[in-house]
Design an enzyme around this catalytic site. Structure first.
Site, PDB file in Angstrom:
ATOM      1  N   TYR A   1     -14.946  -0.384   4.723  1.00 21.95           N
ATOM      2  CA  TYR A   1     -14.757   0.747   5.416  1.00 21.95           C
ATOM      3  C   TYR A   1     -14.880   2.052   4.888  1.00 21.95           C
ATOM      4  O   TYR A   1     -14.763   3.187   5.525  1.00 21.95           O
ATOM      5  CB  TYR A   1     -13.187   0.456   5.648  1.00 21.95           C
ATOM      6  CG  TYR A   1     -12.149   0.360   4.491  1.00 21.95           C
ATOM      7  CD1 TYR A   1     -11.814   1.514   3.680  1.00 21.95           C
ATOM      8  CD2 TYR A   1     -11.981  -0.806   4.234  1.00 21.95           C
ATOM      9  CE1 TYR A   1     -10.894   1.468   2.731  1.00 21.95           C
ATOM     10  CE2 TYR A   1     -11.000  -0.907   3.084  1.00 21.95           C
ATOM     11  CZ  TYR A   1     -10.525  -0.022   2.291  1.00 21.95           C
ATOM     12  OH  TYR A   1      -9.612  -0.070   1.199  1.00 21.95           O
TER      13      TYR A   1
ATOM     14  N   ARG B   1      -9.833   8.321  -2.973  1.00 21.32           N
ATOM     15  CA  ARG B   1      -9.510   7.273  -3.659  1.00 21.32           C
ATOM     16  C   ARG B   1     -10.704   6.521  -4.020  1.00 21.32           C
ATOM     17  O   ARG B   1     -11.639   5.778  -3.085  1.00 21.32           O
ATOM     18  CB  ARG B   1      -8.926   6.206  -2.785  1.00 21.32           C
ATOM     19  CG  ARG B   1      -7.894   5.198  -3.591  1.00 21.32           C
ATOM     20  CD  ARG B   1      -7.277   4.200  -2.616  1.00 21.32           C
ATOM     21  NE  ARG B   1      -8.502   3.223  -1.951  1.00 21.32           N
ATOM     22  CZ  ARG B   1      -8.372   2.697  -1.006  1.00 21.32           C
ATOM     23  NH1 ARG B   1      -7.257   2.985  -0.270  1.00 21.32           N
ATOM     24  NH2 ARG B   1      -9.409   2.002  -0.554  1.00 21.32           N
TER      25      ARG B   1
ATOM     26  N   HIS C   1      -7.826  -0.216  -2.710  1.00 20.90           N
ATOM     27  CA  HIS C   1      -6.600   0.019  -2.785  1.00 20.90           C
ATOM     28  C   HIS C   1      -5.755  -0.965  -3.775  1.00 20.90           C
ATOM     29  O   HIS C   1      -4.725  -0.457  -4.473  1.00 20.90           O
ATOM     30  CB  HIS C   1      -6.010  -0.316  -1.287  1.00 20.90           C
ATOM     31  CG  HIS C   1      -4.602  -1.016  -1.238  1.00 20.90           C
ATOM     32  ND1 HIS C   1      -3.439   0.167  -1.265  1.00 20.90           N
ATOM     33  CD2 HIS C   1      -3.827  -2.024  -0.986  1.00 20.90           C
ATOM     34  CE1 HIS C   1      -2.387  -0.596  -1.133  1.00 20.90           C
ATOM     35  NE2 HIS C   1      -2.564  -1.714  -1.153  1.00 20.90           N
TER      36      HIS C   1
END
Lengths: 343, 324
Positions: free
Chosen positions: A263, A250, A254
């Site tokens: 993170y 990714r 998100h």
């Protein structure tokens, strides 16, 4: 019964091996490119529209386009697509207008569509709960004697959900023609794959269900196409479901409400961006001599025009009638539904 | 008309409806080869084949989730949940999808599925075979809920649920599955959803109930004979609710006791009490009283009779109200 040998964890690739896929001519290759560009443009414009306050929170799918376009091109029109929110715009590849999907992200009821019209189910927001729907649909089509198959898209996180398990097991027991398409982008918001599973590969889960599991490079649109085409053929021939694990990374947040810098491995993200799926395919087509500058420009302009028209149409739509609050929940509404309504 | 037990009437309805509609299919755990753990689906697999009476894996969310997909493919699934409390895994699908999917399609797609299950206590069963989960279901928008109390209604309400274009949950009181044989109409028999049944007419106090509690209320009415004229209203369906029948009875008697097996707090009895407070306050001679289970897990069966609403507790509530 499927067995997993360690070498089967190798990712299937086409582009990086400079292979060609049997049966795909120049027109097919360009059609896949057109789909990739449409999805990429949809995604990039949607992030802009969100920042401009023209759509609400939006789940970004940048660098997931190869998984979506490659798999959809392996389907026939009779086949059913069950998207998660990560595949919100996949219906565009079936003819759903961009404005409809933009309406969905604008919280406008004009974002509702009839799943039967394009054989695209409603966008599933909860994780993995649409997998049993796709299993039931595929089973139901088989019971009717139709040749249609279904494909359900979900992420790596969904493989931890009970609904994924029950849907996969149902499909296997009923030998339903279902493709379980796992977009393993290795993150579920901030939860990394190693916190999601101890399985060496998600495709290994297929063994437990008694179905074939295959792994492909999720950034390689042709590898995705080829693997999906085999799964479709297996399903149509009565061979039951297939689990496809498409491995990617990714490279975007998100959603527009997420800040992955706290993170994620930013170096890894940069590496992925340099190797993103649309650019890889474009370079491949140019090596083959299938794509030239003029064609690429025309396809990109078409996609931009689709989005310009889509957002214009979405914004031109009148505000929804508040009475719609009561419509559509029931065919035969119970009395008292409007109790307390002051409209 | 033949006399049948309630569970036999359920079986009769499934035979009649499966024969009437080729898109109908029954699915669930042990419904095929065994004919259901209560034999509600006995004979269906033999008569209609294994594709229309399907033994599924033990997966309640998978059963209801795949039923959604079956609806999209043009089938009308009737899903059996083996027991009330075993249905909880299917609540995920019910709440997130069953009640919402038609709405999500702008009303363009229908989901005419049925979930039916035995429910309720008093049968000396192990834990989690005794629950009354109606409040979870009726609280879910997009879903209708029916609960029969007689064999004829078990057949007619299930037929209505099957023919209804919306998702319907039918809760069958297992305590009276084989309680008393009663006459059940032959062939097609439909009891429309949303029409309460006056199980007994009276003028002094109304006992409102559904499922196995209707019999308890009728016995309470017998107990009170001579002391009070008792009306017993069997709701038959919680959504749609026959509010007119409820309000008419409250206007007639002025006193209402609601009886439910389910735990007390936020149970369906509270909804009945709220409706009466909103719409019948000037008709009432006293508070709406509730006789219910308690806000505890359903107890071990050696002591379950003290949990279940009894004739004595219902009579006590009625007397208290009559003396208010």
């Amino acid at each position: 019964m499927a067995r997993v040998a360690s070498e089967e964890h190798e990712l299937r690739r086409v582009i990086d091996e400079d292979r060609e896929v049997d049966g795909l001519g120049a027109d097919d290759l360009l059609a896949i490119y057109r789909s990739l560009i449409l999805l990429r443009t949809y995604d990039e414009r949607s992030v802009v529209y969100h920042r401009q306050g023209r759509i609400g929170t939006y789940a970004i799918f940048w660098n997931h386009e190869a998984m979506q376009a490659g798999s959809v091109h392996a389907l026939a029109d009779e086949d059913w697509i069950f998207p998660s929110y990560r595949e919100s715009a996949i219906g565009l590849l079936r003819g759903i207008p961009a404005s409809t999907v933009l309406h969905w992200w604008r919280g406008h009821p004009a974002g509702w569509w009839n799943p039967a019209e394009h054989r695209v189910a409603s966008i599933c927001v909860p994780i993995g709960t649409h997998v049993p729907h796709a299993a039931g649909l595929a089973w139901g089509e088989k019971l009717k004697g139709s040749s249609a198959v279904a494909i359900a898209y979900f992420g790596d996180g969904a493989t931890s959900e009970g609904a994924f398990h029950e849907g996969a097991n149902f499909a296997a027991v009923m030998q339903a023609p279902l493709i379980l398409f796992c977009n393993n982008n290795q993150w579920a918001i901030s939860t990394p794959l190693e916190a999601q599973t101890r399985a060496e590969a998600l495709s290994d889960k297929a063994v437990g269900y008694g179905m074939p599991g295959v792994r492909v490079d999720g950034g390689d649109v042709l590898a995705v196409y080829e693997a999906t085409r085999e799964a479709v053929e297996r399903g149509r021939a009565g061979g039951g479901p297939t689990f496809i694990e498409a491995v990617s990374y990714r490279a975007a947040p998100h959603a527009t409400a997420d800040d992955p810098r706290v993170y994620i491995d930013l170096d890894r993200v940069e590496e992925e961006k340099r190797n993103e799926c649309v650019g890889r395919y474009e370079a491949y087509l140019r090596r083959l001599g299938v794509l030239d500058d003029a064609t690429a420009e025309e396809i990109k302009n078409d996609a931009l025009e689709t989005m310009r028209r889509g957002i214009a149409a979405a914004e031109a739509e009148p505000e929804p009638d508040p009475e719609l609050v009561f419509d559509n929940a029931y065919v035969l509404p119970p009395p008292g539904l409007r109790e307390g309504w002051d409209g | 008309m033949a006399e049948k037990f309630l569970v036999e009437a359920v079986n009769d309805a499934l035979h009649v409806e499966l024969a009437r509609d080729e898109t109908l299919m029954v699915m669930g755990e042990d419904v095929g080869r065994a004919g259901g753990v209560f034999r509600a689906t006995a004979g269906l697999r033999e008569r209609f084949g294994e594709n229309r009476c399907v033994d599924t894996p033990l997966a309640e969310a998978g059963i209801l989730g795949s039923a959604i997909g079956l609806c999209m493919a043009g089938w009308r699934p009737v899903c059996e949940m083996q027991y009330d409390a075993f249905s909880y895994p299917c609540l995920d699908q019910l709440i997130t999808h069953v009640g919402r999917y038609r709405w999500r399609t702008g009303g363009k797609m229908e989901f005419p599925l049925v979930v039916r299950m035995p429910y309720g206590g008093g049968v000396r069963a192990p834990e989690l075979h005794d629950d009354s989960p109606e409040a979870y279901y009726v609280h879910t928008p997009g879903v209708k809920v029916a609960i029969p109390s007689t064999p004829a209604d078990a057949k007619g309400l299930l037929a209505a649920a099957i023919r209804d274009p919306d998702p319907v949950v039918v809760l069958e009181p297992k305590l009276i599955y084989r309680g008393e044989k009663q006459e059940v109409p032959e062939g097609e028999h439909v009891v429309p959803l949303g029409q309460a049944r006056l199980a007994r007419e009276g003028t002094d106090v109304t006992l409102v109930a559904y499922g196995a509690m209707v019999r308890v209320c009728e016995r309470a009415a017998d107990e009170l004979e001579g002391a009070a004229s008792v009306e017993v209203l069997d709701l038959r369906s919680l959504r749609p609710l026959d509010e007119d029948a409820l309000l008419a009875s409250a206007a007639k008697t002025g006193r209402v006791v609601v009886v439910q097996e389910a735990p007390r707090t936020a149970g369906f009895g509270a909804e009945i009490a709220a409706i009466l407070a909103e719409k019948a306050i000037l008709d009432l001679h006293g508070p709406v009283l509730r006789v219910t289970g308690f806000d505890v897990p359903y107890p071990y069966w050696k002591i379950e009779d003290r949990y279940m609403p009894s004739v004595e507790r219902v009579v006590g509530a009625a007397r208290k109200l009559l003396e208010f």
